[in-house]
Design an enzyme around this catalytic site. Structure first.
Site, PDB file in Angstrom:
ATOM      1  N   LYS A   1      88.109 -17.535  15.834  1.00  0.00           N
ATOM      2  CA  LYS A   1      89.411 -16.883  15.686  1.00  0.00           C
ATOM      3  C   LYS A   1      90.375 -17.736  14.866  1.00  0.00           C
ATOM      4  CE  LYS A   1      88.936 -14.231  19.939  1.00  0.00           C
ATOM      5  NZ  LYS A   1      89.520 -13.859  21.243  1.00  0.00           N
TER       6      LYS A   1
ATOM      7  N   ARG B   1      78.061 -31.348  24.523  1.00  0.00           N
ATOM      8  CA  ARG B   1      79.454 -30.907  24.688  1.00  0.00           C
ATOM      9  C   ARG B   1      79.874 -31.013  26.154  1.00  0.00           C
ATOM     10  NH1 ARG B   1      83.487 -27.544  22.381  1.00  0.00           N
ATOM     11  NH2 ARG B   1      84.255 -25.836  23.673  1.00  0.00           N
TER      12      ARG B   1
ATOM     13  N   HIS C   1      89.400 -24.860  24.236  1.00  0.00           N
ATOM     14  CA  HIS C   1      89.404 -23.771  25.207  1.00  0.00           C
ATOM     15  C   HIS C   1      90.769 -23.085  25.218  1.00  0.00           C
ATOM     16  CE1 HIS C   1      85.946 -25.651  27.776  1.00  0.00           C
ATOM     17  NE2 HIS C   1      85.498 -24.930  26.784  1.00  0.00           N
TER      18      HIS C   1
ATOM     19  N   TYR D   1      84.464 -28.496  34.659  1.00  0.00           N
ATOM     20  CA  TYR D   1      84.027 -29.876  34.477  1.00  0.00           C
ATOM     21  C   TYR D   1      84.645 -30.781  35.531  1.00  0.00           C
ATOM     22  CZ  TYR D   1      82.433 -28.146  29.959  1.00  0.00           C
ATOM     23  OH  TYR D   1      81.807 -27.427  28.975  1.00  0.00           O
TER      24      TYR D   1
END
Length: 292
Positions: free
Chosen positions: A169, A240, A263, A272
């Site tokens: 995007k 990642r 994010h 995480y």
């Protein structure tokens, strides 16, 4: 029907979705159209019965809940497009109930496993130097594989110690580079011209000098993981995931990690934190319990 899907593909491409997302949407639609065709039905006349029959078929094929939900989202958006542009008058009702998909805990590597993996490439040859540089960049920045393979020379600034990552995007982020990543990138840039590149803009490419595919990079990671005796079920996101967890374990705040990963939603980063807390509890238990 193929013409409509191609028009829809152009439509979603103009929305700035990533190549992988677009391919997943079109693949979902192709499978749905095949199902409709085998039932000798018209896609414009599909109804709730058709949709539920398709869901039943997917469940019989043991597709995951997450996979089915994604396919339903792809189909729903396609019907919205058809309705919006007058290709169909009605959108079939999507009344279905599926159990919520369990959020899988990402597989991560320990710092020792990372060291073993990244040290595996043979840096006595040009290909090994390239592979080491790619792995170092992946772990140093936490970028996605697609972002890694789309990096251009002008996205790299070794003097200022950062890369510019162009995410989905059209979201752009600047990510710092560590000393080891810079060291192996400097080595790679010295031999990059020996690898027969056809695209002067791309930072990395395959052995034929063309853009490397995700599958090609996965073969590289998988082979080095085998050589490093890493017995975990790793995938293209493992580096990642490990990047994020190791940052949090060493005191990084979650908002900064969110920004580095790109994010849009903090909830995507918070998983995480769960791994980090779990690891800390295990460490405390091991140190404190007399029979640990």
């Amino acid at each position: 029907m193929n013409d409509l899907i191609q028009k829809y593909k152009v439509y979603i491409e103009n929305k700035g979705l990533s190549k992988n997302t677009i391919e997943a949407y079109i693949r979902d639609l192709d499978q749905y159209v095949e199902f409709i065709t085998n039932r000798d039905e018209d896609i414009n006349l599909a109804d709730e019965i058709t949709i539920n029959a398709y869901i039943q078929k997917l469940m019989e094929e043991k597709k995951s809940i997450a996979s089915i939900n994604r396919k339903m989202a792809s189909i729903r958006n396609f019907y919205k497009y058809l309705n919006l542009y007058g290709y169909t008058k009605e959108t079939p009702s999507f009344v279905y109930e599926l159990p919520k998909s369990k959020k899988e805990i990402p597989i991560t590597l320990t710092v020792d496993e990372i060291d073993r993996l990244l040290s595996t490439p043979n840096i006595e040859c040009d290909k090994g130097i390239r592979d080491r540089a790619m792995l170092e960049i992946m772990y140093a920045t936490g970028i996605k594989v697609s972002e890694l393979l789309n990096l251009r020379l002008l996205d790299l600034n070794l003097k200022m110690q950062y890369i510019i990552c162009n995410g989905s995007k059209k979201r752009q982020r600047v990510i710092p580079l560590g000393s080891l990543a810079i060291k192996y990138m400097e080595q790679y840039l010295k031999v990059r011209g020996n690898l027969g590149y056809n695209n002067e803009n791309l930072l990395f490419f395959n052995n034929r000098g063309k853009k490397m595919t995700r599958q090609g990079f996965w073969k590289i990671v998988k082979e080095y993981a085998r050589e490093a005796n890493i017995n975990k079920s790793i995938n293209l996101y493992t580096l990642r995931h490990s990047f994020a967890v190791h940052l949090l374990e060493n005191g990084a705040d979650i908002k900064s990690v969110q920004e580095l990963l790109g994010h849009a939603d903090l909830s995507a980063t918070e998983r995480y934190s769960y791994i980090t807390k779990k690891n800390r509890l295990k460490e405390v238990y091991t140190k404190a319990h007399p029979r640990a």
